[in-house]
Design an enzyme around this catalytic site. Sequence first.
Site, PDB file in Angstrom:
ATOM      1  N   GLU A   1     -22.944 -17.274  32.748  1.00 32.18           N
ATOM      2  CA  GLU A   1     -23.768 -18.427  32.352  1.00 32.18           C
ATOM      3  C   GLU A   1     -23.818 -18.587  30.833  1.00 32.18           C
ATOM      4  O   GLU A   1     -23.799 -19.720  30.342  1.00 32.18           O
ATOM      5  CB  GLU A   1     -25.176 -18.317  32.942  1.00 32.18           C
ATOM      6  CG  GLU A   1     -25.228 -18.258  34.455  1.00 32.18           C
ATOM      7  CD  GLU A   1     -24.427 -19.337  35.179  1.00 32.18           C
ATOM      8  OE1 GLU A   1     -24.327 -20.470  34.664  1.00 32.18           O
ATOM      9  OE2 GLU A   1     -23.899 -19.045  36.266  1.00 32.18           O
TER      10      GLU A   1
ATOM     11  N   HIS B   1     -20.793 -20.400  29.768  1.00 32.23           N
ATOM     12  CA  HIS B   1     -20.918 -21.851  29.953  1.00 32.23           C
ATOM     13  C   HIS B   1     -21.586 -22.494  28.737  1.00 32.23           C
ATOM     14  O   HIS B   1     -21.179 -23.571  28.292  1.00 32.23           O
ATOM     15  CB  HIS B   1     -21.752 -22.183  31.189  1.00 32.23           C
ATOM     16  CG  HIS B   1     -20.967 -22.261  32.455  1.00 32.23           C
ATOM     17  ND1 HIS B   1     -19.914 -23.128  32.639  1.00 32.23           N
ATOM     18  CD2 HIS B   1     -21.108 -21.584  33.623  1.00 32.23           C
ATOM     19  CE1 HIS B   1     -19.432 -22.975  33.867  1.00 32.23           C
ATOM     20  NE2 HIS B   1     -20.125 -22.044  34.486  1.00 32.23           N
TER      21      HIS B   1
END
Length: 163
Positions: free
Chosen positions: A132, A135
């Site tokens: 994450e 990202h």
Amino acid sequence: MAVRPIRVFGDPVLRAPSVQIDTIDEGTRALVADLLDTVALPGRAGVAAPQIGVGVRAFSYNIDGEIGYVLNPVLVAVSGEPELVGEGCLSVPGLWHDTLRHPHAVVHGIDLEGKPVILEGDGLMAQALQHETDHLDGKLYLDRLDPERRKRAMREVRESDWF
């Protein structure tokens, strides 16, 4: 508030570094609610704000039945020898490839009250924290594949029915 559609490979928001959240307002609270609703669906371990089209530093997670979020996360530590682990991504649907990840990770950030949050974990949690935060830096797990795996993965993307 709402389960938001997931942006897929090729959408520019997935490649742009996310900006820091400077003001926690109703928009931020609505974003967190949407991230939590979106990650709560079965089979989802994490959703970063860019995956729902918002280029800010925030993500939600759903690991072993624990659902939460963090704002302005920074990956502050990884430890252990990197190992190949099976990994997929909602933004690259249908693909699954072994990716090098550290077995332990630590993320620091804040919550909606501006209080410090420390997320730390091993295994799937460590993998999700690394995935994450990637990202939020405009990276996809495909970028971490060795050249041969990446070549194969990109062929799979081009041949997919969603690309």
